[in-house]
Scaffold this motif. Structure first.
Motif, PDB file in Angstrom:
ATOM      1  N   ILE A   3     -16.938 -15.613 -23.829  1.00 47.06           N
ATOM      2  CA  ILE A   3     -16.815 -15.269 -25.253  1.00 47.06           C
ATOM      3  C   ILE A   3     -15.352 -15.225 -25.658  1.00 47.06           C
ATOM      4  O   ILE A   3     -14.965 -15.726 -26.715  1.00 47.06           O
ATOM      5  CB  ILE A   3     -17.508 -13.916 -25.537  1.00 47.06           C
ATOM      6  CG1 ILE A   3     -19.013 -14.027 -25.299  1.00 47.06           C
ATOM      7  CG2 ILE A   3     -17.222 -13.463 -26.969  1.00 47.06           C
ATOM      8  CD1 ILE A   3     -19.757 -12.722 -25.460  1.00 47.06           C
ATOM      9  N   VAL A   6     -14.019 -18.802 -25.933  1.00 44.80           N
ATOM     10  CA  VAL A   6     -14.497 -19.462 -27.159  1.00 44.80           C
ATOM     11  C   VAL A   6     -13.738 -18.948 -28.374  1.00 44.80           C
ATOM     12  O   VAL A   6     -13.326 -19.725 -29.248  1.00 44.80           O
ATOM     13  CB  VAL A   6     -16.010 -19.244 -27.334  1.00 44.80           C
ATOM     14  CG1 VAL A   6     -16.464 -19.754 -28.703  1.00 44.80           C
ATOM     15  CG2 VAL A   6     -16.778 -19.952 -26.227  1.00 44.80           C
ATOM     16  N   LYS A   7     -13.516 -17.636 -28.447  1.00 45.20           N
ATOM     17  CA  LYS A   7     -12.754 -17.073 -29.559  1.00 45.20           C
ATOM     18  C   LYS A   7     -11.324 -17.612 -29.574  1.00 45.20           C
ATOM     19  O   LYS A   7     -10.765 -17.893 -30.641  1.00 45.20           O
ATOM     20  CB  LYS A   7     -12.726 -15.546 -29.461  1.00 45.20           C
ATOM     21  CG  LYS A   7     -14.043 -14.864 -29.798  1.00 45.20           C
ATOM     22  CD  LYS A   7     -13.900 -13.359 -29.705  1.00 45.20           C
ATOM     23  CE  LYS A   7     -15.191 -12.655 -30.071  1.00 45.20           C
ATOM     24  NZ  LYS A   7     -15.053 -11.165 -29.954  1.00 45.20           N
ATOM     25  N   GLN A  80      -8.768  -9.223 -23.354  1.00 42.76           N
ATOM     26  CA  GLN A  80     -10.174  -9.586 -23.179  1.00 42.76           C
ATOM     27  C   GLN A  80     -10.313 -10.851 -22.325  1.00 42.76           C
ATOM     28  O   GLN A  80     -11.276 -11.000 -21.573  1.00 42.76           O
ATOM     29  CB  GLN A  80     -10.832  -9.803 -24.544  1.00 42.76           C
ATOM     30  CG  GLN A  80     -12.312 -10.171 -24.472  1.00 42.76           C
ATOM     31  CD  GLN A  80     -12.914 -10.467 -25.839  1.00 42.76           C
ATOM     32  OE1 GLN A  80     -12.264 -10.303 -26.866  1.00 42.76           O
ATOM     33  NE2 GLN A  80     -14.158 -10.899 -25.856  1.00 42.76           N
TER      34      GLN A  80
END
Length: 290
Positions: A3, A6-7, A80
């Motif tokens: 995730i 992708v961000k 992240q």
């Protein structure tokens, strides 16, 4: 991690790659399934490469992004996404996408490679050079348009559209710099070195010049370019371009938007309606009134 990656690749910004469809549309081949498939494949590869570019850019700017009120929440800046995972993706994606680009079309592959090299140069060096930084942003848009030409073997695509695209990209780029200057204020130069060379007066003057040039170039295109209907009906699309640009200026000057052009495109309904109406008017003129 997936995730976060992708961000980092910024799917919302992939909307910019839609400009690869311009040659398909303006060369009157939109309903040719072969050329449509070619362009769709090119669009996907552009999205992958541009995603890798955004990842590289975030890797280069990770320290500065942590000082930015909004960019500090990006996956790399916030932790992240790990740096090692981002590096692997930034290397692996071009190693896959570029050969596929050459297999699709050799000229497209060259343009795709040129786009990647220019964006890497921008990320690590030229984004800190005043004015050149925005000119390279415009070059990225121009190459997106140029990438679509060999994919459809374009014959009627006018050079005027390259000029219009370049000027429009310059308008968006300088609008983005203006937004950054207003948003960051005294901390602007800490985020982007070139911002210390800009001020609102300069940017407003440049935006005014580029706006006038964009409108003039598009107007000239509608009645002087080859390959358009001889009855000058393409001029009927001018009001949509006028309103669209004026709406964009309203958003950056009155609403304080402009930092992320793709967010404007995806959130401002009047601008969305204008773009759709302009696209429909172009198709009607080129395909049914020509």
């Amino acid at each position: 991690m997936i995730i976060g990656l992708v961000k980092t690749m910024r799917p919302k910004q992939w909307v910019k790659n839609i400009f690869v469809f311009a040659p398909l549309t303006f060369d009157v081949k939109l309903f040719n399934l072969h050329y449509l498939a070619q362009t769709l494949a090119g669009f996907v590869l552009l999205c992958l490469v541009s995603g890798a570019v955004y990842t590289i850019n975030d890797l280069a700017d990770i320290k500065k992004d942590r000082q930015h009120p909004k960019k500090r929440n990006r996956p790399l800046a916030s932790g992240q996404l790990s740096i090692s995972a981002a590096v692997i993706a930034a290397v692996a994606i071009p190693l896959v996408a570029l050969p596929l680009g050459f297999l699709l079309n050799s000229a497209f592959g060259v343009i795709l490679t040129g786009y990647l090299l220019i964006q890497i140069t921008y990320s690590f060096w030229l984004k800190n050079v005043v004015i050149i930084d925005v000119m390279l942003i415009a070059a990225g848009f121009l190459l997106r348009v140029a990438a679509g030409v060999p994919l459809v073997d374009a014959k009627r695509f006018s050079p005027w559209l390259y000029i219009c695209m370049t000027l429009l990209a310059l308008l968006i780029g300088f609008g983005k710099r203006r937004h950054e200057l207003v948003l960051l204020k005294e901390n602007a130069q800490m985020h982007r070195q070139s911002l210390q060379e800009y001020n609102l007066s300069l940017l407003d003057h440049i935006i005014s010049i580029v706006t006038a040039s964009t409108l003039l170039a598009y107007a000239l295109y509608t009645f002087s370019a080859k390959g358009l209907p001889a009855n000058y009906t393409m001029m009927l699309t001018i009001p949509f371009v006028l309103y669209g640009i004026f709406r964009y200026l309203y958003l950056i000057h009155v609403k304080g938007m402009g930092g992320a052009p793709e967010e404007i495109a995806l959130s401002d309904q009047p601008l969305q309606v204008t773009v759709v109406l302009w696209g429909l008017s172009v198709i009607i003129v080129m395909y049914f009134l020509g």
